[in-house]
Design a protein around this motif. Structure first.
Motif, short mmCIF file in Angstrom:
data_model
loop_
_atom_site.label_atom_id
_atom_site.label_comp_id
_atom_site.label_asym_id
_atom_site.label_seq_id
_atom_site.Cartn_x
_atom_site.Cartn_y
_atom_site.Cartn_z
N LEU A 250 -38.99 -97.75 -49.49
CA LEU A 250 -38.06 -97.13 -48.53
C LEU A 250 -36.71 -97.01 -49.22
O LEU A 250 -36.06 -98.03 -49.51
CB LEU A 250 -37.93 -97.97 -47.26
CG LEU A 250 -39.03 -97.79 -46.21
CD1 LEU A 250 -40.33 -98.45 -46.65
CD2 LEU A 250 -38.58 -98.39 -44.88
N SER A 251 -36.30 -95.79 -49.49
CA SER A 251 -35.07 -95.58 -50.28
C SER A 251 -33.83 -95.66 -49.40
O SER A 251 -33.89 -95.57 -48.17
CB SER A 251 -35.13 -94.21 -50.96
OG SER A 251 -35.09 -93.17 -49.99
N LEU A 252 -32.70 -95.82 -50.07
CA LEU A 252 -31.39 -95.78 -49.41
C LEU A 252 -30.65 -94.54 -49.88
O LEU A 252 -30.76 -94.14 -51.04
CB LEU A 252 -30.57 -97.03 -49.77
CG LEU A 252 -30.88 -98.30 -49.00
CD1 LEU A 252 -30.28 -99.50 -49.71
CD2 LEU A 252 -30.34 -98.22 -47.58
N SER A 253 -29.90 -93.94 -48.98
CA SER A 253 -29.09 -92.78 -49.35
C SER A 253 -27.82 -93.24 -50.05
O SER A 253 -27.22 -94.25 -49.66
CB SER A 253 -28.72 -91.96 -48.10
OG SER A 253 -29.87 -91.40 -47.52
N TYR A 254 -27.42 -92.51 -51.08
CA TYR A 254 -26.14 -92.65 -51.76
C TYR A 254 -26.10 -93.88 -52.68
O TYR A 254 -26.75 -94.89 -52.44
CB TYR A 254 -24.97 -92.69 -50.75
CG TYR A 254 -25.07 -91.57 -49.75
CD1 TYR A 254 -24.84 -90.25 -50.13
CD2 TYR A 254 -25.46 -91.81 -48.43
CE1 TYR A 254 -24.98 -89.21 -49.23
CE2 TYR A 254 -25.59 -90.78 -47.52
CZ TYR A 254 -25.35 -89.48 -47.93
OH TYR A 254 -25.50 -88.45 -47.04
N THR A 255 -25.30 -93.74 -53.71
CA THR A 255 -25.15 -94.84 -54.67
C THR A 255 -24.47 -96.03 -54.03
O THR A 255 -24.69 -97.17 -54.44
CB THR A 255 -24.34 -94.37 -55.90
OG1 THR A 255 -23.11 -93.79 -55.44
CG2 THR A 255 -25.11 -93.34 -56.70
N LYS B 13 -22.68 -84.86 -53.79
CA LYS B 13 -23.20 -85.60 -52.64
C LYS B 13 -22.52 -86.95 -52.49
O LYS B 13 -22.06 -87.31 -51.40
CB LYS B 13 -24.72 -85.79 -52.79
CG LYS B 13 -25.36 -86.59 -51.67
CD LYS B 13 -26.85 -86.76 -51.85
CE LYS B 13 -27.18 -87.83 -52.88
NZ LYS B 13 -28.63 -88.14 -52.91
N ASN B 14 -22.44 -87.71 -53.59
CA ASN B 14 -21.85 -89.04 -53.52
C ASN B 14 -20.33 -88.98 -53.40
O ASN B 14 -19.71 -89.85 -52.79
CB ASN B 14 -22.27 -89.87 -54.73
CG ASN B 14 -23.72 -90.31 -54.63
OD1 ASN B 14 -24.08 -91.11 -53.78
ND2 ASN B 14 -24.57 -89.76 -55.50
N GLY B 15 -19.75 -87.93 -53.97
CA GLY B 15 -18.30 -87.75 -53.80
C GLY B 15 -17.94 -87.49 -52.35
O GLY B 15 -16.96 -88.03 -51.84
N LEU B 16 -18.74 -86.67 -51.68
CA LEU B 16 -18.52 -86.42 -50.26
C LEU B 16 -18.74 -87.69 -49.45
O LEU B 16 -18.00 -87.97 -48.50
CB LEU B 16 -19.44 -85.31 -49.76
CG LEU B 16 -19.10 -83.90 -50.24
CD1 LEU B 16 -20.22 -82.93 -49.91
CD2 LEU B 16 -17.79 -83.42 -49.60
N ARG B 17 -19.75 -88.46 -49.84
CA ARG B 17 -20.01 -89.71 -49.12
C ARG B 17 -18.79 -90.64 -49.20
O ARG B 17 -18.43 -91.31 -48.22
CB ARG B 17 -21.24 -90.40 -49.72
CG ARG B 17 -21.56 -91.78 -49.09
CD ARG B 17 -21.03 -92.92 -49.96
NE ARG B 17 -21.18 -94.21 -49.36
CZ ARG B 17 -20.29 -94.78 -48.56
NH1 ARG B 17 -19.19 -94.14 -48.21
NH2 ARG B 17 -20.48 -95.99 -48.08
N MET B 18 -18.12 -90.69 -50.36
CA MET B 18 -16.94 -91.55 -50.51
C MET B 18 -15.77 -91.01 -49.69
O MET B 18 -14.82 -91.76 -49.41
CB MET B 18 -16.55 -91.66 -51.99
CG MET B 18 -17.63 -92.31 -52.86
SD MET B 18 -18.27 -93.88 -52.19
CE MET B 18 -16.80 -94.91 -52.29
N GLU B 19 -15.83 -89.74 -49.29
CA GLU B 19 -14.83 -89.16 -48.40
C GLU B 19 -15.34 -89.16 -46.96
O GLU B 19 -14.78 -88.47 -46.10
CB GLU B 19 -14.48 -87.74 -48.84
CG GLU B 19 -13.81 -87.65 -50.20
CD GLU B 19 -12.49 -88.39 -50.26
OE1 GLU B 19 -11.79 -88.44 -49.21
OE2 GLU B 19 -12.16 -88.92 -51.33
#
Length: 754
Positions: free
Chosen positions: A349-354, A707-713
């Protein structure tokens, strides 16, 4: 003198010895109000119906006002006794009451600042110190819908709010109040408070707080409500609003210390006051369209309601705690959560985002994490009508409290939902099988096809995905062809994904001809052996790839001609997400024989279904009973029907079309400036953005960076496609143009940083 003023003149002369006054009307809510100007003094005359409740209320209010005259440095109305020494006089079934007119500039007419906010907090604390300990039976017995302790009394007024999305927003906060405030009601301190420190009741002199008027909403309630009301109105039209709330809390707490619980419920009390205000404004407009008194703060209140939704309750609670010198809320650290997850949950079961996110709450297009961040959701398509949409929540609560059983019994919800759901399909698709997920629906659809056709082979789409069951994986190239996948089974035939972008064709017609001929050849090689052809209208895991316009028109007839049936997997794109098309197959002017639905069907509740024809359904009636323990249960059906109702009432399919067109257009404009955005495709709010490098090769790393840059925002999107280089944008349908601008702005910033 106007004719209607003559009785007032007589009353003033007879009972208060006031002669030759100048009389002018004033706005009022529960009373008629007049300003009475005399040579040396001015008064306010208030006129009420001569009810027992009004008499008691006036007596109680007068008692408290006289006590407040001892609070030095501030001005309050002074009750003027009649010649007989009474607080009110009665004539012709009408009560007349006289108060001194308090001078000063309304807070609403002067610029607000943080210093004055702290001053207002201190003033309220001093006033509360006097009133909270008072005993006044009439005031303590009084009930008013403006008392946040009785917030529920305003719920019947929601229906007067004209905008259905606004109604849903207000209903959401009613549900939050029930969950987050009412369980603690017996622990909150009680006392008599003013309860209406709005900008048109608070008075100033020389830019300092000088007093307050209008004690008509005074009541015996949770003492924190007085501060909650004041904060609500002070924050209106102020940016950022929490900074002004902090100053009010500091001013109040310095004089009358607040308890932690009071600060923790404050976010929800402020929301409750806003909802009380907009509900009563909507009702007042229906009753008296010309009155501005009750609707004076309406626009500002609505603006703050929408802003309040963007504030994570945890962020507000911690901000309020800090203002009073208390430690922040304790939440399980992400590291601890991840450790427990690793201990008990499989790594498959994966997790989204670093950097994973610990989510705690959500609302419409927003999610709230444990750190207090508000996260804009442009990714979770399952929550079609918005996270925690109140109508869906209420349908679940209401039905679960009454009945939950299975389809071996007769109950209204099954029939009601079936009728409404099937009305969305062509007449030929008139039978429904309910299950618990899209995966279960895919599994059942293949069983139906194989039973009906008495054939075994299934033609699937390259990169297609149809579920996590054994059969679902068999028909999902995305799974069986993936690393660790079982490989293609002997009964599976593959149709090449008919992707136009990057394929080197001069036109869509040329691409269509190529892919159709290729698929026809595969069909001919297995003629009379194929039970079903299954495809998504837009291939999600393949990278949000729409089919060529005429592709299915050429494939469906060939499948049927050799004895097979055609299946449209609408699990990802159905229920209006595509805007103009309620179902994806409608884009291609075809009608399938079987339709699979799931995911958004229950807005997060596990429900799925197979829709098919009477003929196919009849083939399944072979003595082997089909039964799903939970498929079609009353709770699931009620939830499904609520989702359909919200889509219809709030025109969310139209919203998806308008918002999606805007976003797609803006993304294409961005692509003209940044070549990394090589293609923008999709329909409505199901969009894909393909990221390529300077050699026109899939740029997986840069897609992950975005994707991960947006997640950090604090913005969520996903990635997919064979090279995982396609940005997936498929938000709840509450996603609006302002949200689009936020997403686009952050994407552009990340592109500029490359």
């Amino acid at each position: 003198m106007e004719e209607h003023q003559k009785p007032i003149v007589q009353i003033l002369q007879k009972h208060f010895d006031i002669s030759n006054p100048i009389i002018s009307g004033m706005e009022g809510y529960e009373s008629k109000n007049y300003k009475i100007e005399c040579t040396d003094q001015s008064y306010v005359l208030k006129i009420y119906d001569a009810s027992v409740a009004n008499k008691a209320s006036i007596d109680g209010e007068s008692h408290i006002l006289r006590n407040l005259q001892n609070l030095k440095g501030y001005n309050f109305p002074v009750p003027i006794k009649s010649n007989s020494g009474a607080n009110w006089i009665e004539e012709n079934d009408t009560l007349y009451r006289l108060l001194s007119f308090v001078t000063g500039a309304f807070l609403g007419n002067i610029p607000r600042n943080k210093s004055m906010a702290r001053e207002l907090g201190a003033f309220l604390a001093e006033m509360d110190d006097r009133t909270i300990e008072m005993y006044d039976a009439p005031t303590m017995a009084k009930q008013t819908p403006w008392d946040l302790r009785l917030f529920y009394k305003n719920e019947p007024l929601i229906k007067y709010i004209p905008n259905p999305k606004h109604r849903s927003l207000v209903t959401y906060f009613f549900l939050q109040f029930k969950e987050m405030v009412l369980p603690y009601q017996e622990e909150l301190r009680m006392g008599i408070v003013h309860n209406d420190a709005n900008e048109w009741n608070v008075l100033t002199r020389n830019n300092s707080i000088s007093g307050i008027i209008d004690f008509g909403d005074m009541c015996h309630t949770w003492t924190i409500n007085n501060l909650a009301v004041a904060i609500t109105y002070y924050m209106m039209d102020q940016e950022p609003p929490l900074e002004y709330a902090v100053e009010l809390i500091k001013g109040y707490h310095a004089i009358r210390p607040l308890e932690v619980l009071e600060l923790d419920v404050l976010y929800y009390l402020i929301a409750a006051r806003l909802c009380t205000s907009v509900c009563n404004s909507a009702y007042a407009k229906k009753q008296n369209p010309d009155s501005e008194y009750i609707t004076i703060s309406e626009e500002s209140a609505w603006n703050l309601v929408h802003v309040w939704l963007t504030i994570n309750p945890i962020a507000a609670q911690n901000t309020f705690r800090k203002a009073a010198g208390y430690p922040p809320l304790q939440t399980n650290a992400l590291e601890k959560q991840l450790k427990l997850r690793k201990q008990f949950i499989s790594n498959s079961l994966s997790l989204s985002y670093t950097e994973p996110i610990h989510m705690v709450r959500s609302a419409f297009q927003y999610m709230y994490d444990a750190k207090g961040n508000t996260i804009l959701d442009a990714y979770n398509n399952i929550m079609l009508v918005g996270h925690c949409h109140p109508k869906v929540v209420q349908a679940a609560q209401r039905t679960f409290a009454r009945l939950n059983t299975n389809t071996r019994y007769v109950y209204d919800e099954l029939q009601s939902y079936s009728v409404k759901l099937l009305s969305k399909f062509p007449d030929s698709l008139n039978k429904v099988f309910f299950v618990n997920s899209g995966s279960a629906a895919s599994d059942l659809a293949i069983r139906l096809a194989q039973t009906h056709t008495k054939k075994r082979k299934v033609m699937v789409m390259e990169h297609g995905y149809h579920g996590n069951t054994r059969l679902g994986i068999d028909i999902s190239h995305y799974k069986y062809g993936h690393k660790g996948g079982p490989g293609k089974r002997d009964y599976i035939l593959e149709a090449s994904i008919p992707k136009i972008f990057g394929a080197g064709f001069g036109s869509e017609a040329e691409a269509t001809k190529f892919y159709v001929e290729k698929t026809h050849k595969e069909i001919q090689n297995h003629e009379s052996e194929i039970s079903a052809f299954i495809a998504e209208p837009i291939i999600g895991c393949g990278g949000q790839v729409p089919l060529p316009k005429d592709y299915l028109k050429n494939i469906y007839p060939k499948i049927r001609a050799q004895g097979g049936v055609c299946i449209s997997d609408e699990v990802q794109v159905g229920f209006g997400r595509l805007g103009k098309y309620f179902w994806g197959y409608e884009m291609y002017d075809v009608v399938p024989d079987i339709v699979i639905i799931g995911k958004p069907m229950g807005n997060g509740h596990p429900i799925g279904a197979v829709i098919t024809t009477s003929e196919i359904a009849q083939s399944f009636e072979n003595g082997l009973e089909f039964f799903s323990s939970f498929g079609g249960n009353p709770v699931s059906c009620a939830i499904g029907e609520a989702v359909l109702g919200v889509i219809h009432e709030e025109h969310l399919d139209t919203e998806a079309q308008n918002t999606g067109s805007y976003l797609k257009g803006r993304l294409k404009e961005l692509g003209k400036q940044y070549p990394e955005i090589a293609d923008v495709r999709g329909e409505g709010l199901f969009l894909g953005v393909e990221i390529m490098d300077e050699k026109f090769q899939p740029d997986t790393l840069f897609a992950q960076y975005l994707k991960n840059g947006l997640r950090m925002e604090n913005i969520l999107i996903g990635t997919d496609g064979p090279a995982d280089n396609v940005l997936k944008i498929k938000p709840p349908l509450y996603f609006n143009k302002e949200n689009c601008d936020t997403l686009l702005s952050q994407i552009e910033k990340l592109l500029q940083k490359k």
